[in-house]
Design a protein around this motif. Sequence first.
Motif, PDB file in Angstrom:
ATOM      1  N   VAL A  89       0.842  -1.194   0.000  1.00  0.00           N
ATOM      2  CA  VAL A  89       0.000   0.000   0.000  1.00  0.00           C
ATOM      3  C   VAL A  89       0.878   1.245   0.000  1.00  0.00           C
ATOM      4  N   PRO A  90       0.496   2.282  -0.760  1.00  0.00           N
ATOM      5  CA  PRO A  90       1.246   3.535  -0.721  1.00  0.00           C
ATOM      6  C   PRO A  90       0.851   4.356   0.501  1.00  0.00           C
ATOM      7  N   ARG A  91       1.449   5.517   0.614  1.00  0.00           N
ATOM      8  CA  ARG A  91       1.157   6.376   1.769  1.00  0.00           C
ATOM      9  C   ARG A  91      -0.193   7.074   1.628  1.00  0.00           C
ATOM     10  N   LEU A  92      -0.560   7.467   0.425  1.00  0.00           N
ATOM     11  CA  LEU A  92      -1.775   8.238   0.193  1.00  0.00           C
ATOM     12  C   LEU A  92      -2.550   7.684  -1.000  1.00  0.00           C
ATOM     13  N   VAL A  93      -3.873   7.801  -0.935  1.00  0.00           N
ATOM     14  CA  VAL A  93      -4.748   7.547  -2.076  1.00  0.00           C
ATOM     15  C   VAL A  93      -5.376   8.872  -2.475  1.00  0.00           C
ATOM     16  N   VAL A  94      -5.293   9.205  -3.760  1.00  0.00           N
ATOM     17  CA  VAL A  94      -5.840  10.477  -4.256  1.00  0.00           C
ATOM     18  C   VAL A  94      -7.028  10.156  -5.156  1.00  0.00           C
ATOM     19  N   PRO A  95      -8.267  10.215  -4.623  1.00  0.00           N
ATOM     20  CA  PRO A  95      -9.441   9.983  -5.453  1.00  0.00           C
ATOM     21  C   PRO A  95     -10.001  11.296  -5.978  1.00  0.00           C
ATOM     22  N   ASP A  96     -10.858  11.189  -6.971  1.00  0.00           N
ATOM     23  CA  ASP A  96     -11.661  12.333  -7.351  1.00  0.00           C
ATOM     24  C   ASP A  96     -12.748  12.485  -6.290  1.00  0.00           C
ATOM     25  N   ASN A  97     -13.549  13.530  -6.382  1.00  0.00           N
ATOM     26  CA  ASN A  97     -14.575  13.759  -5.358  1.00  0.00           C
ATOM     27  C   ASN A  97     -15.835  12.950  -5.663  1.00  0.00           C
ATOM     28  N   LEU A  98     -15.651  11.638  -5.828  1.00  0.00           N
ATOM     29  CA  LEU A  98     -16.763  10.733  -6.055  1.00  0.00           C
ATOM     30  C   LEU A  98     -17.582  10.610  -4.777  1.00  0.00           C
ATOM     31  N   LYS A  99     -18.912  10.579  -4.910  1.00  0.00           N
ATOM     32  CA  LYS A  99     -19.776  10.532  -3.734  1.00  0.00           C
ATOM     33  C   LYS A  99     -19.542   9.287  -2.896  1.00  0.00           C
ATOM     34  N   SER A 100     -19.127   8.191  -3.538  1.00  0.00           N
ATOM     35  CA  SER A 100     -18.860   6.975  -2.764  1.00  0.00           C
ATOM     36  C   SER A 100     -17.673   7.145  -1.832  1.00  0.00           C
ATOM     37  N   TYR A 105      -5.855  -0.266   6.249  1.00  0.00           N
ATOM     38  CA  TYR A 105      -4.599  -0.399   5.515  1.00  0.00           C
ATOM     39  C   TYR A 105      -3.541   0.608   5.963  1.00  0.00           C
ATOM     40  N   GLY A 106      -3.898   1.509   6.867  1.00  0.00           N
ATOM     41  CA  GLY A 106      -2.930   2.481   7.356  1.00  0.00           C
ATOM     42  C   GLY A 106      -2.532   3.509   6.322  1.00  0.00           C
ATOM     43  N   ILE A 107      -3.466   3.921   5.474  1.00  0.00           N
ATOM     44  CA  ILE A 107      -3.184   4.906   4.429  1.00  0.00           C
ATOM     45  C   ILE A 107      -4.006   6.162   4.677  1.00  0.00           C
ATOM     46  N   GLY A 108      -3.652   7.233   3.996  1.00  0.00           N
ATOM     47  CA  GLY A 108      -4.398   8.478   4.075  1.00  0.00           C
ATOM     48  C   GLY A 108      -5.191   8.708   2.808  1.00  0.00           C
ATOM     49  N   ILE A 109      -6.298   9.431   2.939  1.00  0.00           N
ATOM     50  CA  ILE A 109      -7.138   9.797   1.796  1.00  0.00           C
ATOM     51  C   ILE A 109      -6.944  11.290   1.540  1.00  0.00           C
ATOM     52  N   LEU A 110      -6.516  11.640   0.331  1.00  0.00           N
ATOM     53  CA  LEU A 110      -6.273  13.035  -0.020  1.00  0.00           C
ATOM     54  C   LEU A 110      -7.049  13.357  -1.297  1.00  0.00           C
ATOM     55  N   PRO A 111      -8.347  13.709  -1.189  1.00  0.00           N
ATOM     56  CA  PRO A 111      -9.133  13.969  -2.394  1.00  0.00           C
ATOM     57  C   PRO A 111      -8.545  15.122  -3.213  1.00  0.00           C
ATOM     58  N   ALA A 112      -8.655  15.001  -4.528  1.00  0.00           N
ATOM     59  CA  ALA A 112      -8.232  16.088  -5.398  1.00  0.00           C
ATOM     60  C   ALA A 112      -9.109  17.315  -5.134  1.00  0.00           C
TER      61      ALA A 112
END
Length: 513
Positions: free
Chosen positions: A207-218, A241-248
């Motif tokens: 797993v990477p440090r961060l996940v960068v999603p679009d601003n999907l409602k889900s 998973y010990g990761i961070g979420i960083l939305p675009a």
Amino acid sequence: MPAKRELTMRQIRYTLRLASEGISARQIGRMLGVARSTIQDNLKRAQVAGLTWPLPADLTDAVLEERLFARNGAPRGVRRHAEPVWRELVCELKRPGVNLMVLWEEYRAGHPEGYSYSRFCDLFREFEARLSPVMRQEHRAGDKVFVDYSGKKLGITDPATGEVRFAEIFVAVLGASSFTYCEASWSQTLPDWIGAHVRMFRALGGVPRLVVPDNLKSGVNKASFYDPEINLSYGRMAAHYGIGILPARPRRPKDKAKVEAGVRFAQSYILGRLRAQKFFSLAEANQAIAGMVARINDHIMRRLGVSRRHLFETIERPALAVLPDTDYEFAEWGFARVSLDYHVEVCGYFYSVPHNLIRAQVDTRATARMIEVFFQGNRVAAHERRYGGARHGTDPAHMPSAHRRYAEWTPERFRRWGASVGPNTEGLVTAILASRPHPEQGFRTCLGVLRLFRELDKTRAEAVSARAVAYGAFTYKSIASIIANKLDRAAITTSEPQAVMTHGNLRGSKYFH
């Protein structure tokens, strides 16, 4: 790149004409507003190049500049010092802890007469500027993975009905290596969204440090430039998973340029090549997509000369964090308020919680098998998930004591109690329950009889039960009267009752024949 000129070609021509007329460099410098050394430098360059006034009529400014400012006679575009392989440096720069200073020191160790640090950086930026806009972004190995849906769908045909159902294409791209993962899922809903992440992490092996999603409602309940609100279920997956979420950032496509490029690549490389194929299941489509994605990752990138898979295996994979022992099990989290009957509603069914939480707000967690309820971070209830049958699932331990005692009353329990005394008592209990429109209406009578029989031995209790059944005495008062008047000791007559008296006015049965 040529150095910035202090004099234009027109001013240099003017300088050569004035110098041919005997005007000093100091005077020419005052006339042009530049230093005397600048005039002297240009006159020296003209002398070395063999140029005198008047200049040839066909000598253009470009040729004049080339002759005056050529690098010690070297052809234009040729570097004066040995250069590193810039594309290799681009790859090395993605490794953790590597920066341009480290790379320059290694370069100078092999080329002591090489470029200075500032010139080294300029040349590196020149090379980097020739790469695609996606590659110009600086992403550290193991730092980010960009995720999104392609927007273009893949048709899947139902083999029984022939109906075509369209599946979504999930795309993920690692920042440093551009290693790509794709899969088809039926929707963009929360279960499919999180399930795609779980399968992606499993395919990456870390797993990477961060996940960068679009601003999907889900994934993001409320998009915000400063403080986006992450979906609770999505956040729980990230915590597993010990990761961070960083939305675009909203309306900032450059924040996720990696996945945007990956989406375009996937659309042309996957959908374009699979457009003529017909799929009859999601698994069949994903098998074909996996083959196309392997081709993407094994393709040699023209500028860097290596494949995405090579970068992933050599740079990115070692920097990924270790996967947890188990995959995340999808659970839908929600909020609920405990009603007056100490139950909460989850997915159309009702589940009990401790009665002291009435009116409290709790968190609910629904998996395929379990319903869990949490209050202030502590689990207070767990139930097997219901998909049919009774709509209420009640744990007796959650009830108030009075409710618990009533809930434990069942016809079977009273019959077992009667059988423990004897067959006559079991028959009495059965008769009491059967004499009511609903068995529950006889529970209190059975409890009263139980209290009466506590003071009797089993032999007399059996006699009382037999007397009550014989005479149809199925109420608490009538059974209490039999005990009080000791009617259980009298013989039970089963013959038809006789007339109490004889009188002339009484008609016999023969009268009606």
